[in-house]
Write an enzyme that holds these catalytic residues in place. Structure first.
Site, PDB file in Angstrom:
ATOM      1  N   LYS A  40       1.127  -1.077   0.203  1.00 39.76           N
ATOM      2  CA  LYS A  40      -0.111  -0.067  -0.230  1.00 39.76           C
ATOM      3  C   LYS A  40       0.511   1.072   0.278  1.00 39.76           C
ATOM      4  O   LYS A  40       1.755   1.755   0.761  1.00 39.76           O
ATOM      5  CB  LYS A  40      -1.300  -0.089   1.469  1.00 39.76           C
ATOM      6  CG  LYS A  40      -1.959   1.153   0.938  1.00 39.76           C
ATOM      7  CD  LYS A  40      -2.995   1.616   2.284  1.00 39.76           C
ATOM      8  CE  LYS A  40      -1.431   2.843   3.146  1.00 39.76           C
ATOM      9  NZ  LYS A  40      -1.658   3.943   2.022  1.00 39.76           N
TER      10      LYS A  40
ATOM     11  N   GLU B   9      10.206   1.741  10.300  1.00 38.87           N
ATOM     12  CA  GLU B   9      11.346   2.765  10.360  1.00 38.87           C
ATOM     13  C   GLU B   9      10.536   3.905  10.216  1.00 38.87           C
ATOM     14  O   GLU B   9       9.368   4.369   9.711  1.00 38.87           O
ATOM     15  CB  GLU B   9      11.492   2.753   8.529  1.00 38.87           C
ATOM     16  CG  GLU B   9      11.890   0.755   8.707  1.00 38.87           C
ATOM     17  CD  GLU B   9      13.791   0.643   9.043  1.00 38.87           C
ATOM     18  OE1 GLU B   9      14.012   2.250  10.053  1.00 38.87           O
ATOM     19  OE2 GLU B   9      14.218   0.117   8.796  1.00 38.87           O
TER      20      GLU B   9
ATOM     21  N   CYS C 181      14.031  11.233   5.825  1.00 37.15           N
ATOM     22  CA  CYS C 181      13.688  10.162   8.068  1.00 37.15           C
ATOM     23  C   CYS C 181      15.534  10.980   8.645  1.00 37.15           C
ATOM     24  O   CYS C 181      15.714  11.330   9.757  1.00 37.15           O
ATOM     25  CB  CYS C 181      13.106   9.075   7.529  1.00 37.15           C
ATOM     26  SG  CYS C 181      14.061   7.912   7.016  1.00 37.15           S
TER      27      CYS C 181
ATOM     28  N   GLU D  64       9.606  16.404  15.411  1.00 36.85           N
ATOM     29  CA  GLU D  64      10.590  15.979  13.809  1.00 36.85           C
ATOM     30  C   GLU D  64       9.471  17.005  12.919  1.00 36.85           C
ATOM     31  O   GLU D  64       8.339  17.238  12.766  1.00 36.85           O
ATOM     32  CB  GLU D  64       9.877  14.325  13.424  1.00 36.85           C
ATOM     33  CG  GLU D  64       9.804  14.354  12.323  1.00 36.85           C
ATOM     34  CD  GLU D  64      10.097  13.126  11.706  1.00 36.85           C
ATOM     35  OE1 GLU D  64       9.154  12.893  11.704  1.00 36.85           O
ATOM     36  OE2 GLU D  64      11.132  12.392  10.875  1.00 36.85           O
TER      37      GLU D  64
HETATM   38  P1  NAD Z   1       2.259   8.727   7.531  1.00 33.21           P
HETATM   39  O1  NAD Z   1       2.990   7.689   8.659  1.00 33.21           O
HETATM   40  O2  NAD Z   1       1.135   9.806   7.718  1.00 33.21           O
HETATM   41  O3  NAD Z   1       1.820   7.533   6.425  1.00 33.21           O
HETATM   42  C1  NAD Z   1       3.022   6.453   5.940  1.00 33.21           C
HETATM   43  C2  NAD Z   1       2.196   5.526   5.337  1.00 33.21           C
HETATM   44  O4  NAD Z   1       1.733   4.917   6.501  1.00 33.21           O
HETATM   45  C3  NAD Z   1       1.527   6.097   4.261  1.00 33.21           C
HETATM   46  O5  NAD Z   1       1.521   5.261   3.404  1.00 33.21           O
HETATM   47  C4  NAD Z   1      -0.059   6.457   4.725  1.00 33.21           C
HETATM   48  O6  NAD Z   1      -0.830   6.293   4.361  1.00 33.21           O
HETATM   49  C5  NAD Z   1       0.130   5.073   5.878  1.00 33.21           C
HETATM   50  N1  NAD Z   1      -1.038   5.237   6.914  1.00 33.21           N
HETATM   51  C6  NAD Z   1      -0.966   6.058   7.674  1.00 33.21           C
HETATM   52  N2  NAD Z   1      -1.530   6.310   9.196  1.00 33.21           N
HETATM   53  C7  NAD Z   1      -2.129   4.653   8.754  1.00 33.21           C
HETATM   54  C8  NAD Z   1      -2.140   3.088   9.463  1.00 33.21           C
HETATM   55  N3  NAD Z   1      -3.007   3.512  10.898  1.00 33.21           N
HETATM   56  N4  NAD Z   1      -2.563   2.235   9.785  1.00 33.21           N
HETATM   57  C9  NAD Z   1      -2.101   2.076   7.891  1.00 33.21           C
HETATM   58  N5  NAD Z   1      -1.171   2.886   7.906  1.00 33.21           N
HETATM   59  C10 NAD Z   1      -1.599   3.868   7.492  1.00 33.21           C
HETATM   60  O7  NAD Z   1       3.919   9.228   7.505  1.00 33.21           O
HETATM   61  P2  NAD Z   1       4.918  10.021   5.783  1.00 33.21           P
HETATM   62  O8  NAD Z   1       3.673  11.062   6.243  1.00 33.21           O
HETATM   63  O9  NAD Z   1       3.922   9.508   4.364  1.00 33.21           O
HETATM   64  O10 NAD Z   1       5.989  10.195   6.020  1.00 33.21           O
HETATM   65  C11 NAD Z   1       6.699  10.641   6.996  1.00 33.21           C
HETATM   66  C12 NAD Z   1       6.959  10.459   7.874  1.00 33.21           C
HETATM   67  O11 NAD Z   1       8.040   8.962   7.385  1.00 33.21           O
HETATM   68  C13 NAD Z   1       7.744  11.081   8.614  1.00 33.21           C
HETATM   69  O12 NAD Z   1       7.713  10.548  10.577  1.00 33.21           O
HETATM   70  C14 NAD Z   1       9.248  10.371   8.369  1.00 33.21           C
HETATM   71  O13 NAD Z   1      10.563  10.133   9.479  1.00 33.21           O
HETATM   72  C15 NAD Z   1       9.038   8.689   8.471  1.00 33.21           C
HETATM   73  N6  NAD Z   1       9.978   8.542   7.295  1.00 33.21           N
HETATM   74  C16 NAD Z   1      10.895   7.740   8.185  1.00 33.21           C
HETATM   75  C17 NAD Z   1      12.200   6.650   7.243  1.00 33.21           C
HETATM   76  C18 NAD Z   1      12.501   6.271   8.258  1.00 33.21           C
HETATM   77  O14 NAD Z   1      13.448   4.615   6.866  1.00 33.21           O
HETATM   78  N7  NAD Z   1      12.831   5.607   9.116  1.00 33.21           N
HETATM   79  C19 NAD Z   1      11.615   6.303   5.469  1.00 33.21           C
HETATM   80  C20 NAD Z   1      11.149   7.631   5.180  1.00 33.21           C
HETATM   81  C21 NAD Z   1      10.058   8.669   6.031  1.00 33.21           C
END
Ligand code: NAD
Length: 479
Positions: A170, A245, A279, A380
């Site tokens: 997804k 992650e 990230c 963040e």
């Molecule tokens: P997000 O958590 O809003 O969404 C990430 C994904 O999760 C999306 O596909 C979203 O639709 C899905 N999602 C959201 N809530 C969910 C739930 N309750 N159940 C299942 N799926 C759900 O994050 P974002 O805004 O898309 O990305 C930014 C964040 O990602 C930042 O915090 C960043 O640090 C983190 N990130 C971490 C890494 C790493 O490797 N550690 C890499 C890239 C980004």
């Protein structure tokens, strides 16, 4: 969406996702969004594909061959994949093309891991031969964010397939297209239908339904810490494995014996590349007080000279933020820091002029005059915003650098390798760079301490994340 090897339309009851180009605000396209029914269908198809003898009994060299072919086809389609990412999340062209190469290299690497990583014969303690073999979970749910969609998708799909699983991917609702393109490439490369299903949709609807589905036995998630926590709660209830992650607030440290010009260049790259939507962005810069003023002057010069431009313009160093809503959120955080007394010593606004006014742009921003407990130094931001903080002693530095809920990455600049090593060992972070920053290798495990995550992706560990060990004992003659 891609289910069972077919591109199918979305559920009539679920509104499509509207993809908007953040560089100019124009609509790119609409993409079908999965509701609960589509997720159920995708998971059931994947479960059936995972148990097919043709997949379960496929030999590692044959599986590796498919992964290598996926890498070749990604390179063939590199321009299209880079363009899809650029128009959906606004990253500059040079970064998009580099990320396509890196994603293809990930498939090639896991082809090698799949073909060469063996099982283990364990030391015998009796009249038996004992061994541990590694088996797939069955259906893995993979959920990715919007900042680097293709690399994150490759980082999950390649090792999960190498480990023998079927996957329901997804992608983020903001960047649904690279995942769909990857799914079609995998089919063309000979991956049996159903082993990689791609179901764009929102987190609340499609993401939550995927995590809850009883046939999903493992979830690999990259995204924000709060979403990760919600997924972990479901996993606890289901007693399901997860790889998480999550976010970061990584310290980037400059000691007074460092090459200051080199350090400042790296700190600026570490936070402003990708408009800070990384990230591992080094968003808190700790500078030894003896060189604090000199470093501040150099940093402001570098920040102000960065070229913020449309992502497809050659030489652009920073494009827009991925969405207008995210730019507004970053802007509001900077404004509330200003209201709380922080000094904005570079940026702190949208770029001037008409040319970029239609996009979600924000200038490289440097904040000073705060301490590590300030909200802006703890939350963040995920944008091009750097907090500068002074330190006096190594002890003071380590306490401040570790003084956050996160523990993803850290950088250290010093000419003294003993000190570099000592500080690296004292920092609570999954990755530490000494005299370099943001080098990421697919052969080296990656993940977070504390609230930055659970488990490690990449390397051989990255394939084991998607497998469960099974121990087998063979009775042997006594004596
Ligand atoms: P997000 O958590 O809003 O969404 C990430 C994904 O999760 C999306 O596909 C979203 O639709 C899905 N999602 C959201 N809530 C969910 C739930 N309750 N159940 C299942 N799926 C759900 O994050 P974002 O805004 O898309 O990305 C930014 C964040 O990602 C930042 O915090 C960043 O640090 C983190 N990130 C971490 C890494 C790493 O490797 N550690 C890499 C890239 C980004």
């Amino acid at each position: 969406m891609l289910i069972g090897g077919q591109m199918i339309p979305g559920d009539a009851a679920t509104a499509p996702l509207v993809s908007v180009n953040p560089a100019d605000g124009r609509v790119n396209h609409e993409v079908a969004a999965a509701g609960t029914d589509a997720i159920d269908r995708a998971v059931r198809d994947a479960a059936q594909a995972a148990t097919q003898r043709s997949w379960r009994e496929m030999l590692p060299p044959q599986r590796a061959r498919i992964l290598s072919r996926i890498a070749d086809l990604m390179e063939r389609d590199g321009e299209n994949l880079a363009k899809l990412q650029m128009i959906e999340n606004g990253k500059v062209w040079s970064e998009c093309t580099a990320q396509v190469k890196s994603a293809a290299a990930t498939f090639r690497y896991y082809a090698g891991v799949c073909e060469t990583t063996g099982s283990e014969l364990t030391p015998s303690r009796g009249a038996y031969l004992s061994m541990t073999v590694y088996e797939p979970y069955g259906v893995v749910g993979a959920i990715t964010p919007w900042n680097s969609p293709l690399t994150m998708e490759a980082q999950k799909v390649a090792p999960a397939l190498a480990g023998g699983n079927a996957i329901v991917l997804k992608p983020s609702e903001i960047t649904p297209s690279t995942g769909l393109a990857l799914g079609q490439i995998a089919l063309e490369a000979g991956l049996p239908p159903g082993l990689l299903n791609v179901v764009p949709g929102t987190g609340q609807q499609a993401g939550a339904a995927l995590v809850e589905h009883p046939l999903v036995r493992m979830v690999s998630f990259t995204g924000g810490t709060e979403s990760g926590r919600r997924i972990a709660q479901v996993a606890a209830r289901k007693l399901m494995s997860v790889g998480l992650e999550l976010g970061g607030k990584s310290p980037h440290i400059v000691f007074d014996d460092a090459d200051l010009d080199e350090a400042v260049e790296a700190v600026a790259g570490g936070i402003f590349e990708g408009s800070g939507q990384s990230c591992v962005a080094g968003s808190r810069m700790f500078v030894q007080r003896t060189v604090y003023d000199a470093v501040m002057r150099k940093l402001v010069d570098v920040a102000c000279s960065l070229r913020v431009d449309m992502p497809d313009v050659p030489g652009a160093q920073m494009g827009p933020m991925a969405t207008f809503a995210h730019r507004d959120r970053v802007e509001a955080m900077v404004e509330s820091a200003r209201a709380e007394g922080a000094q904005i010593i570079a940026g702190g606004s949208r770029p001037q002029g008409e040319r970029l006014a239609g996009g979600a742009f924000y200038q490289p921003t440097v904040i000073a005059g705060i301490d590590n407990s300030a909200r802006i130094a703890q939350q963040e931001i995920f944008g091009p915003v750097l907090c500068m903080l002074p330190f006096d002693s190594e002890e003071d530095l380590v306490a401040q650098a570790n003084g956050t809920a996160y523990g993803l990455a850290a950088g250290i600049w010093t000419a003294d390798y003993r000190r570099g090593w000592r500080v690296a060992r004292a920092l609570e972070a999954g990755t530490v760079w000494i005299n370099t920053y943001k080098q990421l290798s697919i052969s080296t495990p990656f993940g977070g301490f504390k609230e930055s995550g659970l488990g490690r992706e990449k390397g051989i560990t990255g394939m084991r994340l998607y497998q469960q060990p099974k121990s087998i004992y063979l009775g042997m003659p006594r004596g």
